[in-house]
Design an enzyme around this catalytic site. Sequence first.
Site, mmCIF file in Angstrom:
data_model
loop_
_atom_site.group_PDB
_atom_site.id
_atom_site.type_symbol
_atom_site.label_atom_id
_atom_site.label_comp_id
_atom_site.label_asym_id
_atom_site.label_seq_id
_atom_site.Cartn_x
_atom_site.Cartn_y
_atom_site.Cartn_z
ATOM 1 N N GLY A 58 48.335 -17.245 39.271
ATOM 2 C CA GLY A 58 47.074 -18.081 39.221
ATOM 3 C C GLY A 58 46.894 -18.518 40.706
ATOM 4 C CB CYS A 59 45.281 -21.542 42.383
ATOM 5 S SG CYS A 59 44.942 -22.305 44.105
ATOM 6 C CG PHE A 60 47.547 -18.954 47.341
ATOM 7 C CD1 PHE A 60 46.735 -20.065 47.666
ATOM 8 C CD2 PHE A 60 47.001 -17.938 47.826
ATOM 9 C CE1 PHE A 60 45.717 -20.034 48.370
ATOM 10 C CE2 PHE A 60 45.892 -17.426 48.644
ATOM 11 C CZ PHE A 60 45.427 -18.982 48.963
ATOM 12 C CD1 TRP A 61 46.303 -23.566 47.875
ATOM 13 C CD2 TRP A 61 44.714 -24.731 46.591
ATOM 14 N NE1 TRP A 61 45.035 -23.593 48.713
ATOM 15 C CE2 TRP A 61 44.166 -24.024 47.925
ATOM 16 C CE3 TRP A 61 44.006 -25.355 45.957
ATOM 17 C CZ2 TRP A 61 42.875 -24.518 48.116
ATOM 18 C CZ3 TRP A 61 42.633 -25.472 46.121
ATOM 19 C CH2 TRP A 61 41.963 -25.042 47.263
#
Length: 178
Positions: free
Chosen positions: A11-14
């Site tokens: 998913g989102c790397f954050w």
Amino acid sequence: MATETATLGGGCFWCLEAVYQELKGVLHVESGYAGGHMPNPTYEQVCDGTTGHAEVIRVEFDPAVVSYREILEIFFTIHDPTTPNRQGNDIGTQYRSVIFYHSTEQQETAKQVIACMANVWDAPIVTELKPAEQYYKAEDYHQNYFRQHPLQGYCAFIVAPKVAKFRKVFAEKTRAAE
């Protein structure tokens, strides 16, 4: 000190970056792109879904403190490995679940962990397992994003709960436990 590298997309790397920055034994976490065909992609290009790249993190860790197996067990706890090309409302191939292994030992460990996790999840695991090849660091404004913007909407409602889950499930492995 001998270190190892893990490259993961979930998913989102954050979200992934924020969790692994809190893990004992992790020396450095960097957000980037991997698995595609376009050299030196930008965030905008990756988001349009045509580069083939996934948002990933590259984790440098001390295997004497945290094992690659533990890195992967955490990975499978903080994202949903059963949804192809999506994590929650983030939809597209750039959000796919993928492990890029850096050695045959990592490949074998990943296969073992995936097999174990198949007994935990109610749906089939769709996590890709691929050799680590070309990796591109994401733009500077993506690095340490959650730490710099904890009150930003996505961070407050999506990233923060994943970090809280990590802290609860893996309390003894967090830097706060040091």
